[in-house]
Design a protein around this motif. Structure first.
Motif, PDB file in Angstrom:
ATOM      1  N   GLY A 141      10.840 110.244  87.633  1.00 42.04           N
ATOM      2  CA  GLY A 141       9.944 110.156  86.492  1.00 42.04           C
ATOM      3  C   GLY A 141       8.548 110.630  86.827  1.00 42.04           C
ATOM      4  O   GLY A 141       7.734 110.868  85.931  1.00 42.04           O
ATOM      5  N   GLN A 142       8.256 110.783  88.136  1.00 40.35           N
ATOM      6  CA  GLN A 142       6.953 111.280  88.552  1.00 40.35           C
ATOM      7  C   GLN A 142       6.733 112.711  88.082  1.00 40.35           C
ATOM      8  O   GLN A 142       5.598 113.147  87.896  1.00 40.35           O
ATOM      9  N   LEU A 143       7.824 113.450  87.865  1.00 36.63           N
ATOM     10  CA  LEU A 143       7.699 114.827  87.385  1.00 36.63           C
ATOM     11  C   LEU A 143       6.970 114.865  86.049  1.00 36.63           C
ATOM     12  O   LEU A 143       6.071 115.688  85.841  1.00 36.63           O
ATOM     13  N   GLU A 144       7.356 113.991  85.144  1.00 35.13           N
ATOM     14  CA  GLU A 144       6.712 113.961  83.830  1.00 35.13           C
ATOM     15  C   GLU A 144       5.248 113.559  83.950  1.00 35.13           C
ATOM     16  O   GLU A 144       4.379 114.115  83.268  1.00 35.13           O
ATOM     17  N   ASN A 145       4.947 112.585  84.822  1.00 49.42           N
ATOM     18  CA  ASN A 145       3.571 112.119  84.965  1.00 49.42           C
ATOM     19  C   ASN A 145       2.660 113.205  85.519  1.00 49.42           C
ATOM     20  O   ASN A 145       1.513 113.350  85.094  1.00 49.42           O
ATOM     21  N   ASP A 146       3.152 113.977  86.476  1.00 46.62           N
ATOM     22  CA  ASP A 146       2.314 114.992  87.124  1.00 46.62           C
ATOM     23  C   ASP A 146       2.190 116.269  86.299  1.00 46.62           C
ATOM     24  O   ASP A 146       1.270 117.057  86.523  1.00 46.62           O
ATOM     25  N   ALA A 147       3.106 116.504  85.372  1.00 50.86           N
ATOM     26  CA  ALA A 147       3.116 117.760  84.614  1.00 50.86           C
ATOM     27  C   ALA A 147       2.153 117.693  83.435  1.00 50.86           C
ATOM     28  O   ALA A 147       1.978 116.646  82.810  1.00 50.86           O
ATOM     29  N   ALA A 148       1.526 118.835  83.155  1.00 46.74           N
ATOM     30  CA  ALA A 148       0.698 118.945  81.958  1.00 46.74           C
ATOM     31  C   ALA A 148       1.539 119.284  80.740  1.00 46.74           C
ATOM     32  O   ALA A 148       1.147 118.994  79.609  1.00 46.74           O
ATOM     33  N   ALA A 149       2.695 119.905  80.954  1.00 44.23           N
ATOM     34  CA  ALA A 149       3.582 120.275  79.850  1.00 44.23           C
ATOM     35  C   ALA A 149       5.024 120.220  80.332  1.00 44.23           C
ATOM     36  O   ALA A 149       5.306 120.505  81.504  1.00 44.23           O
TER      37      ALA A 149
END
Length: 702
Positions: A621-629
């Motif tokens: 779920g860290q992928l979503e947190n770190d991504a701007a889009a």
């Protein structure tokens, strides 16, 4: 009772067992036969089984090992070098592990081997005999090792325990304490064997009178880590550890009466600086030990500190500068970060010299002095008070130094930041409807996630975006980790030339006529684009490649795909994916690049054809947190009727925007569509009237 006809010491070959004892000393041979006598019955019972073979092998190995360990050369027991250089020792230990050795061919004892996958050979450039298996990684993740590695792998021992079992000199098995070594190189070779690594070299420190008082050796471990150890002269040998008192500077006598001196981090960097004519020095034991050295020889001189391009290097430069400016008389210090070294890369003066292609040593050194002269001298912080010590104290600037200031920015400070006025201009993806939802496109200093199910044209969309962005003049780096780079270029060439992918699979040399013309035009078009490809998979390697790309003016990076990135010493999973995600986000900020990462969705989302959300991202779920889009390829839709008047029918890619920090998400139940031509790997924007054309069966020009 012993079998009939058997007598102890009967000869070199037992009449009962046929076991060869050639080469075994008479006393050991008698012990060998006494052991056989004691176990004659179980050997006779298991004569044709594996148990008999194992017992007899262990007996001979024990006897031969004892013989080898007690063999004297010049009145001394065998050393580690002698054991490593003995082919017999290696064969004996492999046999004890259960290997079958025929000449140089070996049936590996560390896995089920029926075809003699292993071999013994002598290492090039040394006398060490090695065993290599082409079927398994038996030696701590490697497939080759010496006799010590064989014993460690076979019996699960540590390095000292393995030496003890081999019968090597007991002092060699301890390697520290009060032992005196013949020289730093001897200790380095021993440590390399212990760490299963390679002795990389040694550096010597002399005092003002030219006497060698310290040596530092380096060993490169099998895991890539570097181990440093100090030794100092003691009596007739060398003892592990530092000599008493402050340590001298490296190359102290070479400093002489030079008016200006360069300080770098590490002995290797000193040697690099000296290679271009600079007078250079450093302290022992790395960036955190500047206070352990005696810096008084630099009192009153001009000093230029060239820090490594990372936070550790900057901290070392500040520590050294604080010490030098407190000497009597104080040194005039300037700290010069070398231009062209990527921030955070850890590059140093050796890398700076390597990058200066075409320049002479004098030009490189002159350029460094010119840059340093343009700097104002480094000013120490205010005196913290009477308890800080006198001006000749070399104590490290730690808690005694004043606090640098509050860890925040005022509004006025923020206004002065370069990014405040410069902003973060968006980079178009080449698809207008997608750009509109993203708030103008992808942006530097951010990470964009592109996710979808298997077979949803994620890689194809990434390659088409790459082609569009490069066509607009942006330099793009494409990290192709899932398949070969050549296959990615085939797809891009097929889309640019508008030819089927099967043409490349069959070989472009077999084409002619119109197809050959299209291929030529497409190739000319692609070769003019600012495109770079790489297949580096380790995370540290990706970090280095992206920084070099940014240093060359690139602002866009595509990574296909995340699950193929490797982290040393870690299997891919939730924690590793989170680490990679965080590292890529920081890398985007530090290099001012827009990073687009292709990822998979989880198995549950792949199994059930429901609308995708950010919760379906695989691994973390860290992928979503770190991504701007987050761009989600929801599904592939077939048209309801013929499109484009009999030409091959495209498919519709339905895209959702699961997150858009600078734009807006697609409302629930809605999506945007792109046209995908599977035959040519081309993805085009969907014309506004495509739906009407689909219903009418009319062609719509692109």
């Amino acid at each position: 009772m012993p079998p009939p006809g058997w007598r102890p010491g009967q000869g070199r070959k037992s009449r009962n067992t046929g076991h060869d004892t050639t080469g075994v000393a008479p006393r050991l041979r008698r012990r060998f036969h006494l052991f056989i006598l004691r176990h004659a019955q179980p050997v006779e019972q298991a004569r044709r089984g594996r148990k008999a073979v194992a017992i007899l092998s262990r007996l001979r190995v024990a006897a031969e090992r004892a013989l080898l360990a007690r063999r004297r050369r010049g009145g001394r027991r065998m050393t580690l070098d002698m054991v490593k250089a003995s082919r017999d020792s290696l064969i004996v230990e492999l046999t004890a592990a259960g290997a079958r050795v025929t000449g140089s061919a070996v049936r590996c004892p560390f896995h089920k081997d029926r075809n003699a996958s292993g071999s013994v050979y002598q290492d090039n450039g040394s006398s060490t005999w090695l065993y290599r298996c082409h079927g398994c990684e038996w030696s701590n993740g490697r497939n080759a090792g010496d006799v010590v590695a064989v014993v460690m792998a076979r019996d699960g021992l540590t390095f000292p325990q393995a030496l003890e079992r081999l019968g090597v000199d007991g002092q060699s098995a301890t390697g520290n304490g009060g032992k005196l070594w013949e020289g730093p190189e001897r200790f380095g070779e021993w440590l390399a064997g212990k760490e299963n690594g390679r002795f990389a070299g040694s550096w010597f420190y002399q005092d003002r009178d030219g006497r060698t008082v310290l040596a530092v050796i380096r060993v490169d471990g099998a895991d890539g880590k570097k181990a440093y150890r100090p030794l100092h002269p003691a009596g007739d040998g060398w003892k592990v550890g530092d000599p008493p008192g402050k340590l001298p500077l490296y190359r102290l006598r070479d400093i002489g009466d030079a008016g200006r001196v360069v300080v770098v981090e590490g002995e290797r960097c000193v040697d690099a600086a000296r290679s271009i004519g600079l007078t250079a020095t450093t302290s022992a034991h790395g960036a955190k030990s500047a206070h352990k050295s005696d810096w008084t020889p630099l009192a009153g001189r001009g000093v230029v500190i060239l820090p490594d391009a990372d936070e550790t290097g900057a901290r070392y430069a500040r520590d050294v500068a604080a010490i030098l400016t407190r000497l009597t008389p104080p040194a005039t210090v300037r700290i010069l970060p070398l231009p062209g070294l990527a921030p955070g890369s850890g590059d140093d003066i050796a890398d700076y010299i390597e990058q200066a292609d075409g320049k002479t040593c004098e030009e490189i050194a002159g350029g460094i002095w010119e840059l340093a002269d343009a700097l104002a001298p480094w000013t120490p912080p205010p005196d913290p008070g009477p308890d800080a010590g006198d001006s000749t104290d070399n104590a490290p600037p730690t808690d005694s130094m004043p606090d640098p200031g509050p860890p925040w920015y005022s509004i006025g400070d923020v206004f002065k930041l370069g990014d405040y006025a410069r902003g973060m201009p968006a980079i178009s993806t080449g698809y207008g409807t997608l750009d509109a939802l993203l708030g103008g496109g992808i942006r530097p200093q951010t990470v964009t996630i592109m996710a979808g199910r298997t077979g949803s044209a994620k890689s194809t969309l990434a390659l088409n975006m790459t082609r569009h962005i490069a066509t607009a003049g942006e330099s793009v780096l494409f990290l192709k980790l899932e398949e070969r780079i050549i296959e990615a270029v085939w797809r891009m060439h097929a889309a640019a030339a508008d030819v089927p992918m099967r043409v490349f699979l069959g070989g472009v040399a077999n084409t002619n006529g119109e197809t050959r013309t299209k291929l030529t035009d497409g190739w000319r078009f692609l070769t003019d684009l600012p495109l770079r490809f790489s297949d580096v998979r380790p995370l540290d390697g990706i970090d280095r490649v992206v920084r070099q790309h940014a240093q060359a003016g690139g602002r866009v990076v595509f990574i296909d795909q995340l699950s193929h990135i490797t982290v040393e010493g870690a299997d891919f999973g939730y924690a590793t994916a989170s680490l990679i995600s965080n590292r890529l986000r920081r890398l985007a900020v530090e290099t001012n690049t827009a990073i687009v990462v292709v990822v998979q969705v989880n198995r549950e989302a792949s199994k059930h054809k429901v609308e995708l959300t950010c919760n379906d991202l695989r691994d973390s779920g860290q992928l979503e947190n770190d991504a701007a889009a987050v761009i989600l390829i929801n599904k592939i839709r077939e048209p309801d009727g013929p499109v484009y008047g009999g030409t091959p029918t495209p498919l519709y890619l339905q895209l959702l925007i699961g997150k858009a920090r600078y734009g807006r998400q697609t409302p629930a139940g809605s999506y945007l569509e792109l046209l995908w031509w599977p035959r040519t790997c081309r993805i085009d924007p969907k014309p506004e009237n495509a739906d009407d054309a689909e219903r009418r069966g009319e062609g719509v020009p692109l």
